[in-house]
Design an enzyme around this catalytic site. Structure first.
Site, mmCIF file in Angstrom:
data_model
loop_
_atom_site.group_PDB
_atom_site.id
_atom_site.type_symbol
_atom_site.label_atom_id
_atom_site.label_comp_id
_atom_site.label_asym_id
_atom_site.label_seq_id
_atom_site.Cartn_x
_atom_site.Cartn_y
_atom_site.Cartn_z
ATOM 1 N N ARG A 132 0.852 -1.262 -0.039
ATOM 2 C CA ARG A 132 0.126 -0.071 -0.068
ATOM 3 C C ARG A 132 0.918 1.343 -0.092
ATOM 4 O O ARG A 132 0.581 2.220 -0.717
ATOM 5 C CB ARG A 132 -0.994 -0.192 1.186
ATOM 6 C CG ARG A 132 -1.870 1.161 1.116
ATOM 7 C CD ARG A 132 -3.062 0.904 2.144
ATOM 8 N NE ARG A 132 -3.463 2.013 2.688
ATOM 9 C CZ ARG A 132 -3.578 2.938 3.823
ATOM 10 N NH1 ARG A 132 -2.995 2.231 4.846
ATOM 11 N NH2 ARG A 132 -4.245 3.868 4.049
ATOM 12 N N HIS A 136 0.645 4.037 -2.937
ATOM 13 C CA HIS A 136 0.036 5.439 -2.638
ATOM 14 C C HIS A 136 1.302 6.407 -3.027
ATOM 15 O O HIS A 136 0.933 7.664 -3.276
ATOM 16 C CB HIS A 136 -0.384 5.423 -1.318
ATOM 17 C CG HIS A 136 -1.575 4.681 -1.050
ATOM 18 N ND1 HIS A 136 -2.795 5.443 -0.210
ATOM 19 C CD2 HIS A 136 -2.308 3.877 -1.612
ATOM 20 C CE1 HIS A 136 -3.715 4.684 -0.163
ATOM 21 N NE2 HIS A 136 -3.652 3.612 -1.137
ATOM 22 N N HIS A 259 -5.976 -5.730 -4.037
ATOM 23 C CA HIS A 259 -7.223 -6.037 -2.825
ATOM 24 C C HIS A 259 -7.353 -7.540 -2.230
ATOM 25 O O HIS A 259 -8.014 -7.642 -1.369
ATOM 26 C CB HIS A 259 -8.475 -5.278 -3.304
ATOM 27 C CG HIS A 259 -8.541 -4.048 -2.918
ATOM 28 N ND1 HIS A 259 -9.717 -3.102 -3.490
ATOM 29 C CD2 HIS A 259 -7.485 -2.978 -2.542
ATOM 30 C CE1 HIS A 259 -9.475 -1.687 -3.301
ATOM 31 N NE2 HIS A 259 -7.923 -1.876 -2.876
ATOM 32 N N TRP A 275 -10.558 -8.377 2.241
ATOM 33 C CA TRP A 275 -11.359 -8.857 0.987
ATOM 34 C C TRP A 275 -11.490 -10.329 0.587
ATOM 35 O O TRP A 275 -11.974 -10.769 -0.120
ATOM 36 C CB TRP A 275 -10.621 -8.085 -0.227
ATOM 37 C CG TRP A 275 -10.482 -6.543 -0.352
ATOM 38 C CD1 TRP A 275 -11.744 -6.048 -0.712
ATOM 39 C CD2 TRP A 275 -9.897 -5.486 0.301
ATOM 40 N NE1 TRP A 275 -11.646 -4.389 -1.058
ATOM 41 C CE2 TRP A 275 -10.465 -4.235 -0.214
ATOM 42 C CE3 TRP A 275 -8.767 -5.448 1.129
ATOM 43 C CZ2 TRP A 275 -9.858 -3.118 0.521
ATOM 44 C CZ3 TRP A 275 -8.483 -4.286 1.498
ATOM 45 C CH2 TRP A 275 -8.843 -3.285 1.264
#
Length: 376
Positions: A132, A136, A259, A275
């Protein structure tokens, strides 16, 4: 498990130095072999077709960087692709250090070792939050202005580090600080993306070609808030956000496959839950679950999100459900759900593109390197 890994690691470091070759040393490989099997036999480390028995609810330094090194104070200065060793406080001679593939493999190996040793985060791995972070720091790119992207590592500063979409990523940045201290010549920008590559590969994902060349930048280069996806929105938002970076529908769906990893936290995004049933393994489970499970709105006080009817332990965001509501997105979901290798191939290519957005490389695409995973 973490204590065992640390003990073995300390023993290995005193018994034999880590090899500088592309593969991990025999000692390093043996240590990982000892701990890898228990990790993947735990309830959330292996693949699962249903819920678990327990309840489930996620190179280079810009400017002059002073390093107090063993034997004297050295100073490293970025110089367009090499690291300049200037005269140190103990009268060390000047020289030029040009990192090689072996040097980047050493950085990779340390990150992989830390991932194994620190198995007390979320579902047993820092891997998802490292992915992540890499995602990002890269996903702020704007093709029209040429701003943002992984070049700069401006998430180190407020306000960018405090943007809502980056909530919780301090854990990932702090996790990588020992690596930066051990290898001060690598920029944060290169370190974060290399760490993302490492996390993907160590969680059984595809090998991601990578190349160095990102330089750290100052607070003036922080990007504005709002450039990253908002999970509460749907198709038009996805196309606007990813289109700004230069991605098409297929690439949007391929990137969404990340995800399969990690989970949402109420104290970060406001959403809650994983998820997939195997949130520390890269697979096409995300797509298969989107299509095979029945999803209803979760009845709770939090933001709008979906919950699987069968186990009530999985979640999907509105942006996830948009991938099967939209017929152009859905055809790619169906292809990846049916063919894990097709997903791996496209996921690999789109991550290479994402991590390189806006980077003024001096190298060529054919100079990318494949860093060797430490898992068998």
């Amino acid at each position: 498990m973490a204590s065992v890994a640390r003990t073995l690691s300390r023993f290995a470091s005193t018994a034999a130095p880590r090899s500088s070759t592309l593969g991990a040393s025999a000692t390093f490989t043996a240590r990982r072999a000892c701990i890898r099997q228990p990790l993947h036999s735990s309830s959330r480390r292996g693949y699962a077709s249903g819920p678990t028995s327990t309840s489930s609810s996620t190179p280079y330094v810009v400017g002059a960087v002073a390093l107090a090194a063993v034997g004297g104070g050295y100073f490293y200065l970025n110089n367009g692709g090499v690291t300049q060793l200037k005269e140190g406080s103990s009268g060390e001679t000047k020289g030029v250090f040009t990192p090689t593939k072996d040097d980047y493999q050493k950085v990779y190996n340390m990150i992989a070792a830390l991932l194994d040793e620190n198995d007390d985060y979320d579902d047993g791995s820092y891997g998802p939050v490292i992915v992540r972070l890499a995602w990002h720091c890269s996903g702020t790119y704007d093709k029209l202005t040429g701003t943002g992207g992984s070049n700069g590592a401006t998430m180190r500063f407020a306000p960018e580090g405090d943007h809502g979409a980056n909530a919780g990523l301090k854990a990932a940045r702090d996790f990588l600080n020992p690596v930066k201290q051990r290898f001060p010549w690598i920029s944060y920008s290169d370190l974060w993306t290399l760490a993302g590559v490492c996390a993907i590969q160590e969680m059984q994902g595809p090998v991601i070609p990578w190349r160095p060349g990102r330089k750290d930048r100052d607070v003036s280069m922080c990007t504005p808030d709002g450039r990253l996806p908002d999970g509460a929105k749907e198709q038009s938002h996805l196309r606007a956000i990813f289109g700004r970076m230069g991605f098409d529908d297929r690439e949007i769906v391929a990137l969404s496959g990340a995800h399969a990893l990690g989970r949402c936290h109420t104290d970060r995004s406001g959403f809650d839950g994983p998820w997939s049933f195997s949130p520390t393994i890269v697979s096409n489970d995300y797509y298969r679950l989107l299509l095979s499970e029945k999803w209803n709105f979760r009845q709770w006080d939090g933001p709008k999100q979906y919950q699987d009817v069968k186990s009530k332990s999985l979640m999907m965001l509105p942006t996830d459900m948009a991938l099967i509501k939209d017929k152009e997105f859905k055809k790619h979901v169906e292809r990846y759900a049916a063919d894990n290798q097709a997903f791996f191939n496209d996921f690999r290519d789109v991550l290479v593109k994402l991590f390189e957005l806006g980077v003024p490389f001096q190298s060529k695409p054919e100079d990318r390197i494949a860093l060797t995973p430490t898992i068998g």
